[in-house]
Structure formats: C-alpha cells, structure tokens
Design a protein around this motif. Structure first.
Motif, mmCIF file in Angstrom:
data_model
loop_
_atom_site.group_PDB
_atom_site.id
_atom_site.type_symbol
_atom_site.label_atom_id
_atom_site.label_comp_id
_atom_site.label_asym_id
_atom_site.label_seq_id
_atom_site.Cartn_x
_atom_site.Cartn_y
_atom_site.Cartn_z
ATOM 1 N N THR A 83 0.845 -1.182 0.000
ATOM 2 C CA THR A 83 0.000 0.000 0.000
ATOM 3 C C THR A 83 0.887 1.240 0.000
ATOM 4 N N PHE A 84 0.411 2.283 -0.621
ATOM 5 C CA PHE A 84 1.080 3.579 -0.541
ATOM 6 C C PHE A 84 0.412 4.342 0.600
ATOM 7 N N ALA A 85 1.204 4.796 1.562
ATOM 8 C CA ALA A 85 0.660 5.426 2.758
ATOM 9 C C ALA A 85 1.562 6.573 3.190
ATOM 10 N N THR A 86 1.043 7.413 4.065
ATOM 11 C CA THR A 86 1.911 8.442 4.654
ATOM 12 C C THR A 86 2.927 7.746 5.550
ATOM 13 N N VAL A 87 4.043 8.392 5.750
ATOM 14 C CA VAL A 87 5.110 7.787 6.537
ATOM 15 C C VAL A 87 4.634 7.452 7.943
ATOM 16 N N THR A 88 3.797 8.304 8.515
ATOM 17 C CA THR A 88 3.382 8.102 9.903
ATOM 18 C C THR A 88 2.362 6.994 10.073
ATOM 19 N N GLN A 89 1.545 6.767 9.039
ATOM 20 C CA GLN A 89 0.427 5.847 9.198
ATOM 21 C C GLN A 89 0.852 4.428 9.534
ATOM 22 N N ALA A 90 1.932 3.950 8.912
ATOM 23 C CA ALA A 90 2.362 2.576 9.130
ATOM 24 C C ALA A 90 3.679 2.499 9.884
ATOM 25 N N LEU A 91 4.096 3.601 10.481
ATOM 26 C CA LEU A 91 5.400 3.636 11.145
ATOM 27 C C LEU A 91 5.511 2.613 12.279
ATOM 28 N N PRO A 92 4.519 2.476 13.170
ATOM 29 C CA PRO A 92 4.657 1.472 14.238
ATOM 30 C C PRO A 92 4.819 0.052 13.696
ATOM 31 N N GLN A 93 4.079 -0.284 12.649
ATOM 32 C CA GLN A 93 4.175 -1.628 12.067
ATOM 33 C C GLN A 93 5.529 -1.827 11.389
ATOM 34 N N TYR A 94 6.029 -0.760 10.759
ATOM 35 C CA TYR A 94 7.355 -0.834 10.144
ATOM 36 C C TYR A 94 8.420 -1.040 11.217
ATOM 37 N N GLN A 95 8.334 -0.274 12.287
ATOM 38 C CA GLN A 95 9.322 -0.378 13.361
ATOM 39 C C GLN A 95 9.278 -1.737 14.053
ATOM 40 N N ALA A 96 8.108 -2.371 14.019
ATOM 41 C CA ALA A 96 7.968 -3.696 14.620
ATOM 42 C C ALA A 96 8.393 -4.814 13.672
ATOM 43 N N THR B 39 9.231 9.722 -0.541
ATOM 44 C CA THR B 39 9.050 10.707 -1.618
ATOM 45 C C THR B 39 9.490 12.117 -1.218
ATOM 46 N N THR B 40 10.659 12.239 -0.605
ATOM 47 C CA THR B 40 11.185 13.547 -0.225
ATOM 48 C C THR B 40 12.586 13.720 -0.795
ATOM 49 N N THR B 41 13.100 14.936 -0.745
ATOM 50 C CA THR B 41 14.434 15.200 -1.297
ATOM 51 C C THR B 41 15.535 14.574 -0.449
ATOM 52 N N GLU B 42 15.290 14.469 0.863
ATOM 53 C CA GLU B 42 16.265 13.879 1.780
ATOM 54 C C GLU B 42 15.608 12.776 2.591
ATOM 55 N N ARG B 43 16.403 11.896 3.148
ATOM 56 C CA ARG B 43 15.856 10.815 3.962
ATOM 57 C C ARG B 43 15.079 11.393 5.147
ATOM 58 N N HIS B 44 14.000 10.731 5.466
ATOM 59 C CA HIS B 44 13.153 11.221 6.544
ATOM 60 C C HIS B 44 13.696 10.757 7.893
ATOM 61 N N ARG B 45 13.595 11.635 8.883
ATOM 62 C CA ARG B 45 14.161 11.329 10.202
ATOM 63 C C ARG B 45 13.529 10.087 10.837
ATOM 64 N N ALA B 46 12.283 9.784 10.487
ATOM 65 C CA ALA B 46 11.622 8.610 11.055
ATOM 66 C C ALA B 46 12.049 7.315 10.373
ATOM 67 N N LEU B 47 12.618 7.431 9.153
ATOM 68 C CA LEU B 47 13.050 6.263 8.381
ATOM 69 C C LEU B 47 14.475 6.493 7.868
ATOM 70 N N PRO B 48 15.440 6.633 8.755
ATOM 71 C CA PRO B 48 16.788 7.011 8.324
ATOM 72 C C PRO B 48 17.478 5.984 7.428
ATOM 73 N N ASN B 49 17.038 4.736 7.489
ATOM 74 C CA ASN B 49 17.676 3.684 6.686
ATOM 75 C C ASN B 49 16.953 3.423 5.363
ATOM 76 N N VAL B 50 15.911 4.195 5.097
ATOM 77 C CA VAL B 50 15.143 3.995 3.860
ATOM 78 C C VAL B 50 15.552 5.068 2.850
ATOM 79 N N PRO B 51 16.067 4.680 1.694
ATOM 80 C CA PRO B 51 16.502 5.667 0.698
ATOM 81 C C PRO B 51 15.315 6.402 0.070
ATOM 82 N N THR B 52 15.578 7.629 -0.330
ATOM 83 C CA THR B 52 14.547 8.401 -1.021
ATOM 84 C C THR B 52 14.350 7.844 -2.433
#
Length: 335
Positions: free
Chosen positions: A218-231, A240-253
């Motif tokens: 699914t395509f979602a906002t970064v925050t919506q699935a963040l707990p499930q990703y972290q788990a 989809t940003t110019t720089e890596r997002h602070r909540a997903l530092p290991n995920v490339p843009t």
C-alpha cells in the motif's frame, strides 16, 4: 408658478443627508457585527467542539485530530470530539462540515483529497474554496510504499521491474488521494502496467490487508504505518522527499534510487464558510500554540507547520490548479 431657485439645492442637501444617514447606519451595523463577533470570540468556546475526520479511524488524519483535540481540551476546558465520517474519497465528511453551523463548533481536518476531488467528480455537493473558512495548515508527510515482508521487491527500482512483468495489487487512502496519485504517477512515468489499485475507504483498511497478506503493498503516509514498520511487520521501499526522513533514516529516497518523484501529503484545518473572523483568528492562534509543543511519537513523523488562514486558502487553490490537470490526464473518476 415657477420653481423656487433654492429647490434643487435643497434636494441635493436632502440626498446628501440621507446618504450620510445610510452610510452611518451601515458603519454602525458593521461595527456592531464586529463587536458581536469579537464578543463571541472572547467567550469561545462555551461548549464542546467537534472535529470531523473524513476517513476511517486509525489513520494519520485521525491521529492528528485526536492529538490537537486533546491539547485544545487541556487549554480551553471544553471537550473536543473527533468524529470519523469516511466515504466517497472524503466527500461525505467534508460535505457534512460544509453544511454545519458557522459558529466555530464544527471543524474539519482536510488533506489532499480536498484539492483533488473537484477534478475527480462531475458534480460536488460543496465548493472546496467558497464553502470553507481556512484556519491553518497543520503539516506535511511524505508518501511511502509499504509492503508485506513476503513481497519480493526490496526497493522502488525493483518494484518497477517487478510490476512490468507480474501483477501487483496495491492499496491507498482512496481514489485520487495523494497516496493513490503517487502510485499512479509512478506507474505513468515508468510504464508499470501491471500494478492495479484496490479501492479502500481509507488508508487503515488498506494497511490492515497488507499486514494480513491480502494485498502485497500500500502507498501510505510515513506516519500511518510507522509502528508496524518499526515492529518489522512491514518493509518500506522508499520515501518521496528530497532527503531521507528522520523517522526512516535507513530507507533511501526515491531520488536516491534514480526515481524523479517528489510528493507530500498535507493536512489543514477548516471551518464552514461564514465562521466569524475573530473565532477563526482565535483558532489559528491555538493551532500555532499546539504545534509549538512537544506532541510525542504519534505525530513525530509529520513535519508540523502552521500558517495564516490566507496562506492556507492560497495553498489549497494552488493544489487544485496543480493536480486537476494530472487527474484528468490519468482519466481518474470517482467510483
């Protein structure tokens, strides 16, 4: 008998006097209205406030509404009720807000759908600009393709290659939501013909089906699935940003992967058109106060930012102008 030479002068004098009386009365009425509006703002709020969320419970918009509502309650001593009214790509909830009394006691948090729906529907039950009083921008959040761990692609480049040869079903927050438009734009730019959108009434039901293995992504906002990703229950393919997002530092843009696509979801607070300006101003001040507070992990992945009511109105108009042609080009229509 001839006309008295002074008569024309008297008629002009009477006209001027009458005009002065009318103008004076009008100014007095406006002043009184302003005073009443200011008086209402001084007392506001005197009863519970309702914030409409035009999505299913549990999504990023619902989370933001509840965090803001809690802070309003703490500051003003009046309960803030969050009412989720999903359906028709946010049209149902937004239509309810447009018809509410313009007294500051019914608000709505809108997202990109508010600007994309006019191009998606042949007719609308409200005008996205004229029927609302902007209060403040709340923030932005990048879009992330989240996938079930069993799904083979590990990044966006692999997703593109996979989708060109094998069928892929994906979810989003709804037709012409920013999450859906991100996927459709990616498909159009890179010829991913075998990716198919599965329509859900909000991002949370789509996310639940990814977790359950009913659809692979699914395509979602970064925050919506963040707990499930972290788990470790999901993987993230890119941001989809110019720089890596602070909540997903290991995920490339996307750009790091050679994909030219920059998109963010946005959130804004509106009231029905006609809400007294002093109340709008008071709400704007309150939103600015709240967004300056530490709001915890639930909204940590959202780039919070307030605006003036005028800036939000101009921004929404710009988003309508930006995405309308894209929607028409893609041939998207409400279902």
């Amino acid at each position: 008998m001839g006309k008295h030479p002074v008569a024309p002068f008297l008629r002009k004098l009477r006209a001027r006097t009458l005009g002065a009386i009318i103008i004076g009365a009008s100014m007095a009425t406006l002043a009184a209205g302003g005073a009443l509006g200011q008086s209402a703002a001084d007392k506001y709020p005197e009863r519970p406030i309702k914030i409409i969320v035009p999505f299913a419970p549990g999504g990023s918009t619902d989370i933001i509404a509840r965090v803001i509502g809690q802070k309003m309650t703490e500051n003003w001593g009046q309960q803030v009720i969050v009412e989720t009214r999903p359906g028709a790509a946010t049209v149902i909830g937004t239509g309810a807000a447009a018809k509410a009394e313009p007294d500051g006691y019914t608000l709505i948090i809108v997202v990109s759908n508010h600007a994309t729906n006019p191009a998606l529907h042949d007719t609308m039950p409200y005008d996205a600009l004229k029927d609302f009083a902007p209060i403040s921008l709340i923030g932005r959040a990048p879009i992330v393709p989240y996938v079930n761990p069993a799904f083979p692609p590990k990044d966006v480049k692999e997703l593109i290659a996979y989708g060109k040869t094998k069928p892929v079903n994906f979810g989003s927050a709804g037709i012409a939501s920013m999450t859906h438009l991100t996927a459709e734009t990616l498909k159009a730019q890179y010829g991913i013909e075998m990716m198919t959108h599965v329509v859900y009434r909000g991002g949370s039901p789509a996310l639940n089906d990814v977790l359950a293995g009913q659809i692979p992504m699914t395509f979602a906002t970064v925050t919506q699935a963040l707990p499930q990703y972290q788990a470790g229950l999901l993987r993230a393919l890119g941001v989809t940003t110019t720089e890596r997002h602070r909540a997903l530092p290991n995920v490339p843009t996307f750009r790091e992967q050679g994909i030219d696509l920059l998109v963010t979801e946005w959130y804004g607070l509106l009231a029905p058109a006609g809400t007294p300006r002093p109340i709008v101003a008071k709400l704007n001040t309150e939103i600015r106060r709240i967004l300056a507070l530490p709001l915890g992990e639930r909204v940590a992945a959202i780039d919070l930012a307030a605006s003036s009511p005028e800036e939000l109105g101009q921004f929404i108009r710009g988003e309508i102008d930006r995405w309308g042609p894209v929607i028409k080009k893609l041939g998207l229509k409400a279902q």
